[in-house]
Design an enzyme around this catalytic site. Structure first.
Site, PDB file in Angstrom:
ATOM      1  N   TYR A  52       1.000  -1.137   0.038  1.00 24.89           N
ATOM      2  CA  TYR A  52       0.052   0.011  -0.032  1.00 24.89           C
ATOM      3  C   TYR A  52       0.654   1.213  -0.131  1.00 24.89           C
ATOM      4  O   TYR A  52       2.075   1.217  -0.156  1.00 24.89           O
ATOM      5  CB  TYR A  52      -1.097  -0.107   1.255  1.00 24.89           C
ATOM      6  CG  TYR A  52      -1.804  -1.216   1.159  1.00 24.89           C
ATOM      7  CD1 TYR A  52      -2.660  -1.447  -0.120  1.00 24.89           C
ATOM      8  CD2 TYR A  52      -1.999  -2.199   2.248  1.00 24.89           C
ATOM      9  CE1 TYR A  52      -3.480  -2.418   0.019  1.00 24.89           C
ATOM     10  CE2 TYR A  52      -2.800  -3.270   1.974  1.00 24.89           C
ATOM     11  CZ  TYR A  52      -3.702  -3.533   1.043  1.00 24.89           C
ATOM     12  OH  TYR A  52      -4.388  -4.513   0.857  1.00 24.89           O
ATOM     13  N   ARG A  60      -7.073 -15.640  10.283  1.00 27.56           N
ATOM     14  CA  ARG A  60      -8.077 -17.059  10.133  1.00 27.56           C
ATOM     15  C   ARG A  60      -8.605 -17.778  11.244  1.00 27.56           C
ATOM     16  O   ARG A  60      -9.850 -18.052  11.109  1.00 27.56           O
ATOM     17  CB  ARG A  60      -7.279 -17.853   8.951  1.00 27.56           C
ATOM     18  CG  ARG A  60      -7.390 -17.162   7.737  1.00 27.56           C
ATOM     19  CD  ARG A  60      -6.699 -18.066   6.453  1.00 27.56           C
ATOM     20  NE  ARG A  60      -6.668 -17.407   5.212  1.00 27.56           N
ATOM     21  CZ  ARG A  60      -5.649 -16.535   4.705  1.00 27.56           C
ATOM     22  NH1 ARG A  60      -4.622 -16.186   5.570  1.00 27.56           N
ATOM     23  NH2 ARG A  60      -5.687 -16.082   3.743  1.00 27.56           N
ATOM     24  N   ARG A  88       2.916  -1.408  11.152  1.00 28.59           N
ATOM     25  CA  ARG A  88       3.020  -2.803  10.129  1.00 28.59           C
ATOM     26  C   ARG A  88       3.969  -2.698   9.183  1.00 28.59           C
ATOM     27  O   ARG A  88       3.682  -1.901   8.509  1.00 28.59           O
ATOM     28  CB  ARG A  88       1.584  -3.132   9.899  1.00 28.59           C
ATOM     29  CG  ARG A  88       2.016  -4.515   9.068  1.00 28.59           C
ATOM     30  CD  ARG A  88       0.415  -5.354   8.917  1.00 28.59           C
ATOM     31  NE  ARG A  88       0.242  -6.055   9.873  1.00 28.59           N
ATOM     32  CZ  ARG A  88      -0.915  -7.371  10.113  1.00 28.59           C
ATOM     33  NH1 ARG A  88      -1.189  -7.477   8.801  1.00 28.59           N
ATOM     34  NH2 ARG A  88      -0.957  -8.039  10.936  1.00 28.59           N
TER      35      ARG A  88
END
Length: 755
Positions: A561, A703, A609
């Site tokens: 990003y 997950r 991050r």
């Protein structure tokens, strides 16, 4: 059937014996270039699992091995003069010469033609004259090289030098000894293989090897020097060589293991570092599988296909574990300052095959001592110990990782976000993170992404944080702020991840005008004025996030990003002050960080991050990630959230269980900043293991929390923990025990009647 075996090592010999035993009519010939008693190395370690396979397939070989095995249970770790012993591990070893002798005898008794001191005919000749050619010709396989276009091998050399030696006495445990010398760190791996002998491997990084002068010493002088360095471990006794030479370990991976009627076996097909004792084990297991597949399938092609299908996943898993172990020893210097027991636990669990729970079963006393040193209150698993970041104390070490829901309308989080984040907060995690929340409409990834660029969005987020703080007291909620950069204006994930929208696209901006992948929109390169605008969008979003009640803010500088695009040399080709050197590529992300930190409340923590590797040549790697983390830490980051990849479409990730953890581990130890580990961490045992080994401070799971919103509470219940680190909400307390199921055990018969 006529079978040719190239190479008379354990794998090739055992394959020959099995194939002949299963079908005596087979004509089997083994070519070995060395004499029968000429071998390298000394001792061989086999696992109980491998021995079980041998016992089932050939009891004669098994009984012969049993008579010669040396068995032991303990591992000694000697570090800074302190020995820590851990028991319950279970090893069996014997001399390599003796193993080969047993296999020679078995092959001869079955009628296998053994040809020693003989070079095998060329592979093309063998292929024409035999039905099956087994290439067991080792790590330097000429067969593999001859058919490289078919097998597509990849050979990687690593950073340590090692030499294989022997001592004339038996260690009473598997011994790892660390020597901190003036030249650097060296390590000894030693284990008994006979009543009067031990294998000794001395290993060190290449630069240490050269600094110590080993590159200029002859073989005899090298052996004497090693004996002096590890004199305490050797009880002052000498070391012995068997044509031993310093070498660098090579990891061999092949895309295919068979070509026509040629099949690779053992080190010709794959290698795994000696620190997990797997080379002979894998070769023997290959032989077992190959023999079984040839017995089960009607022809050679289908048998070889089945052999590959069966063995490749098993070997890949072992190679991942071996690589983790290898890299741990390569980076041993990072861990020398750790508490002694934590250092020992870290070594024992380095491959991720041995875990906290597994080690507790093997040696509860040792594991409990490590837990006490870590600071676990009695009866408290490591994952339920609190952790403090600035003014925020997390009640446990579990983080719900950011997961995009792609379900917002005009950037406004709705009921799904409330239920999604609220359910995970009720599920017991110490920290629940939002998805990437976009700082502008143009900075969205998809039309379904949430934002914090309007007051309406902030009010909707306040609804979520109020729920978490009211209904799940003790759980913190964090916001991740980001801008999509060149990866924006795409479809919802389930409609086509990273695929451009068919209509309604918005213009993209990035560090450089490079599309993410073929067919993606080409972004505009940001001007200085636009950089200022985007920095202000981040600060405005951070101000709204503070007013919305978030406890922690994470700046998203990963996954390709916008801010990540500035950090990677693959995506930042600028020639101005924001491109070029690592310091210049860091400039804009640090400017954004500083601006956000200035408006974010001082008592609330900020994390960052990063993608610690691009998984692509020429991109960010582990070493440059340390520099990135160090820069953010110097600017006040309270923790680094260490992810990897998703920066360039052509990446080649090395997936596996907790595969990103080594990057977090390195940053934690080199930079001295708390880290959050993420990436295929799926069990509470993994979490406890990583924490107790000192590889991370927090573990983020994605997950598993989609599968089970109450993952953390269930982890507590499964470990029998009921304390402040995992508090069941009052309405849910009745569910804190597993529900009863129907009875599955039938009553035992009272009488047994014959006839």
């Amino acid at each position: 059937m006529r079978v040719a075996v190239i190479g008379g090592g354990p794998g090739g010999l055992y394959a020959a014996a099995l194939l002949k035993r299963l079908d005596p009519s087979r004509e089997i010939t083994v070519w070995e270039r060395n004499a029968p008693d000429e071998t390298f190395g000394f001792g061989v370690v086999l696992s109980d699992e491998t021995l079980g396979g041998i016992e089932h397939a050939d009891p004669v070989v098994y009984e012969a091995l049993q008579r010669d095995f040396v068995r032991w249970d303990d591992i000694d770790i000697v570090h800074q003069g302190v020995t820590h012993r851990s028991g319950g591990h279970g090893f069996a070893a014997l001399g390599r010469r003796r193993l080969l002798g047993i296999l020679h005898d078995r092959c001869r008794s079955l009628g296998v033609d053994l040809r020693f001191s003989a070079e095998a005919p060329g592979p093309d000749t063998l292929c024409a004259g035999y039905d099956l050619v087994i290439a067991a010709d080792g790590v330097h396989s000429t067969t593999r090289a001859g058919y490289a276009d078919a097998f597509r091998p990849r050979v990687s050399e690593h950073r340590c030098r090692y030499i294989w030696l022997a001592a004339d006495f038996p260690f009473d445990a598997f011994r790892f000894e660390i020597a901190e010398t003036e030249h650097g760190v060296m390590q000894l791996h030693g284990y008994p293989y006979a009543a009067d002998a031990s294998t000794v491997i001395v290993e060190m990084r290449e630069e240490v090897w050269r600094a110590a002068g080993f590159d200029e010493l002859g073989a005899h002088e090298s052996v004497e020097r090693c004996a002096k360095i590890f004199a305490d471990a050797l009880r002052g006794r000498p070391l012995h060589s068997n044509n031993s030479a310093w070498t660098t370990f090579r990891t061999v991976v092949n895309d295919r293991w068979s070509h026509g009627n040629v099949v690779l076996l053992g080190d010709a097909a794959h290698t795994a570092h000696f620190s997990i004792g797997s080379g002979t084990k894998l070769a023997v297991e290959d032989a077992l599988a190959l023999a079984a597949c040839l017995a089960e399938h009607p022809d050679v092609p289908s048998a070889l296909a089945a052999y590959e299908e069966e063995r490749k996943p098993v070997v890949a898993s072992t190679q991942r574990a071996a690589r983790a172990s290898l890299e741990w020893f390569e980076n041993l210097g990072l861990y020398l300052g750790r508490p002694p027991r934590q250092f020992a636990f870290n070594l024992l669990t380095r491959s991720r095959r041995v875990t906290h729970d597994n080690l507790r079963l093997r040696d509860a006393r040792f594991t409990e001592a490590v837990e006490r040193e870590f600071g676990c209150p009695p009866g408290t698993p490591p994952m339920f110990t609190p952790f403090r970041l600035r003014g925020l104390t997390l009640r446990n070490r579990v983080v719900v990782s950011p997961m995009d829901m792609y379900s917002a309308h005009e950037g406004v989080p709705g009921d799904l976000h409330l239920v999604h984040l609220g359910a995970r907060a009720l599920g017991g995690a110490g920290l629940v993170m939002t998805e990437m929340v976009c700082v502008s409409e143009e900075g969205r990834i998809t039309p379904g992404c949430t934002g914090l660029y309007t007051g309406r969005q902030a009010e909707a987020w306040r609804r979520v944080t109020d729920f978490v703080h009211t209904q799940a007291p003790g759980t913190a909620i964090g916001v991740q702020l980001g801008h999509s950069g060149r990866k924006g204006s795409t479809k919802l994930m389930w409609e086509g991840m990273d695929e451009p929208l068919p209509r309604g696209n918005w213009p993209l901006v990035a560090a450089s005008p490079l599309p993410y992948k073929p067919g993606s929109q080409t972004p505009r390169q940001l001007s200085r004025a636009q950089l200022t605008d985007i920095r202000e969008q981040f600060t405005a979003a951070a101000w709204r996030a503070a007013r919305a009640g978030f406890d922690l803010l994470e700046l998203h500088c990963a996954h390709g990003y916008l801010l990540s695009g500035f950090l990677s040399p693959l995506t930042n080709h600028r020639t101005d002050a924001y491109g070029g050197s690592p310091e210049r590529r860091l400039r804009f992300p640090l400017e954004v960080f500083d601006a956000v930190r200035a408006v974010w409340p001082a008592e609330r923590p900020m994390t960052v991050r990063i993608s610690a590797t691009d998984w692509a040549e020429g991109g960010t790697d582990a070493e440059s990630a340390v520099g990135i983390a160090r820069a953010f830490a110097a600017h006040g980051a309270d923790a680094i959230d260490v992810s990897t990849g998703q920066v360039v479409a052509e990446e080649q990730p090395e997936f596996g269980r907790s595969y990103q953890t080594p990057f977090a581990d390195r940053i934690r130890h080199e930079v001295g900043v708390p880290v959050i580990a993420v990436g295929a961490i799926s069990s509470w045992d993994d979490v406890n293991s990583l924490l107790l080994a000192g590889r991370t401070d927090l573990c983020a799971l994605g997950r598993p929390h989609l599968y089970d919103p109450h993952w953390t509470l269930h982890a507590a219940a499964e470990q029998g923990y009921d304390g402040p680190g995992a508090v069941w909400p009052a309405p849910y307390r009745a569910g804190s025990r597993p529900p009863r199921t129907g009875r599955t055990d039938a009553p035992k018969p009272r009488l047994s009647l014959d006839g």
